[in-house]
Each structure stands twice: as structure tokens, then as C-alpha cells.
Design an enzyme around this catalytic site. Structure first.
Site, short mmCIF file in Angstrom:
data_model
loop_
_atom_site.label_atom_id
_atom_site.label_comp_id
_atom_site.label_asym_id
_atom_site.label_seq_id
_atom_site.Cartn_x
_atom_site.Cartn_y
_atom_site.Cartn_z
CB THR A 156 -0.96 0.02 1.21
OG1 THR A 156 -1.62 -1.25 1.29
CG2 THR A 156 -2.02 1.10 1.06
CG ASP A 168 5.30 2.06 6.72
OD1 ASP A 168 5.10 1.30 5.75
OD2 ASP A 168 6.31 1.96 7.45
CE LYS A 198 4.66 -0.04 10.07
NZ LYS A 198 4.46 -0.42 8.66
CD GLU A 237 7.81 -1.08 7.86
OE1 GLU A 237 7.43 -1.23 6.69
OE2 GLU A 237 7.42 -1.79 8.80
#
Length: 226
Positions: A29, A82, A95, A104
Site C-alpha cells: 500500500t 506506511d 507491522k 520502519e
């Protein structure tokens, strides 16, 4: 599904303005967000500096002509966009399905406005159906695996298509925990962080400001309730 992801990613790019330092997320995404930033630089003359969360995103951003800096060379990040693998009603999330959880989290930490982009299937009542990734140093990883097993966490080493252990950008292994349900994400995060050899875990608790959710009825924004 890709259409929903694109919808969310392009919508999120609307939060990016001239002169910003922008965290560029990793995953299917976030990919569309990065693509849209590249398009705006090329077609609209948008002026931003990107900070990437993986070698994969670095390659994508360089290919799009997005100027990049290391997280070590900036004071703060204005907005990071994100993806997430699961998000609960309190906007805690899992995640790391793509293996980039450490970078991240490093990029998310100095970020003023942290946004996730997801399709509606990622919004859940309780975290845990998606396996929780734990990044561990290679030395002693098998001992940690046994520790997780003894706690009933159903661990498995993440492997490549060739069957080798997956190695992250930071040269660590990932052990995925098949927990089913996580009753207290904050307590579990603290417990994992305290284990010697654990570098980082995929629980992002209380970090995100808003989640852009794409569904069949369009885009909705879910924000943290004060």
C-alpha cells in the site's frame, strides 16, 4: 484489492506539502504513496526530501527521482506514510509482514504526523491473527526460538522462497509468533523488548496519528481519540 490500496496511498499523498521531510513506507500500500510522491515531483514540481524504511523503498524512490536523506541527517520528519498488517480499534498495530519493521520504527519515531494506509480488511477487533514478527540478532537466535516455544508463542523462523532463513536489511533474523489473540499489546511489547537478543518487535503501540482506510465505499480516516 490493488485498487483499494492505490486509493489509500494516493489519498495519503495529499498530506504532503512543499518543503517537507517525508518518511516513505514499505509494502504494497505504501508503494502507491511513494509512486504518487514521485508523480507530484515530476508533474507538479513538488519539493520534498524522502527518508526510506527499507532498501526496497530506497530503490523505488531513486527510480522516481525522489531526493533522499538518511534518518541520521535530519532533525525530524514532518509526515511518514506506511502500511500496516493489522490495526485494532485503539490504533495499535502489527507491522513487519515485509520484514522492514526495525527501519520502519526508526523512521516513525522522529515523525510529527505518522499515518498508516490500509485496505478495510486490515482493521480488526483484536490483534494477533496476523503473525507477530520479532527481529532478533543471529547469534543466539535458536535459544530465543526455544524461549518463545516454552512461552507457548508458536514461533517459526521466517524463510526465503529457497528455504534459507530470511535476513533483514539490518542483517538480523525474524521469528514470527503465531499468537492467535493478543490481549494486551503494550504488555507483550514490553516483555519482548526486555528479552536479550530481541532487537525489535512488530507491535506499533500508540504510535500512529491517523489511519487512512480504503474500502468499497471510498476512503475514511480513523484518528486517535483524545
Amino acid at each position: 484489492m490493488d485498487e483499494l490500496k492505490k486509493l489509500a496511498g494516493v489519498y495519503a499523498a495529499g498530506f504532503v506539502e512543499d518543503g517537507m521531510v517525508v518518511g516513505l513506507g514499505t509494502g504494497s500500500t505504501a508503494y502507491f504513496f511513494v509512486e504518487e510522491i514521485g508523480r507530484r515531483i515530476k508533474e507538479e514540481g513538488l519539493s520534498v526530501v524522502g527518508v526510506t524504511t527499507s532498501t526496497q523503498t530506497t530503490k523505488q524512490a531513486e527510480g522516481l527521482g525522489i531526493p533522499l536523506k538518511s534518518v541520521d541527517d535530519i532533525d525530524s520528519i514532518d509526515v511518514t506514510v506506511d502500511g500496516a498488517d493489522e490495526v485494532d480499534p485503539q490504533l495499535n498495530g502489527i507491522k513487519g509482514g515485509g520484514g522492514a519493521l526495525l527501519m520502519e520504527k526508526i523512521v516513525a519515531t522522529p515523525t510529527k504526523k505518522y499515518i498508516w494506509v490500509v485496505d478495510e480488511s486490515k482493521m480488526v477487533d483484536q490483534l494477533g491473527a496476523f503473525k507477530l514478527p520479532v527481529e532478533v540478532v543471529q547469534y543466539g537466535a535458536d535459544r530465543l526460538y526455544l524461549d518463545f516455544e516454552s512461552k507457548g508463542y508458536k514461533p517459526s523462523f521466517r524463510v526465503t522462497e529457497q528455504g534459507d532463513r530470511f535476513v533483514t536489511d539490518m542483517k538480523n533474523f525474524i521469528i514470527d509468533l503465531d499468537l492467535g489473540k493478543i490481549n494486551n499489546p503494550v504488555a507483550l511489547g514490553d516483555e519482548l523488548k526486555a528479552m536479550t537478543g530481541v532487537v525489535e518487535h512488530g507491535l506499533f503501540n500508540g504510535m500512529v496519528n491517523k489511519v487512512i482506510v480504503a474500502g468499497k465505499d471510498g476512503v475514511k480516516i480513523v484518528e486517535v481519540k483524545d
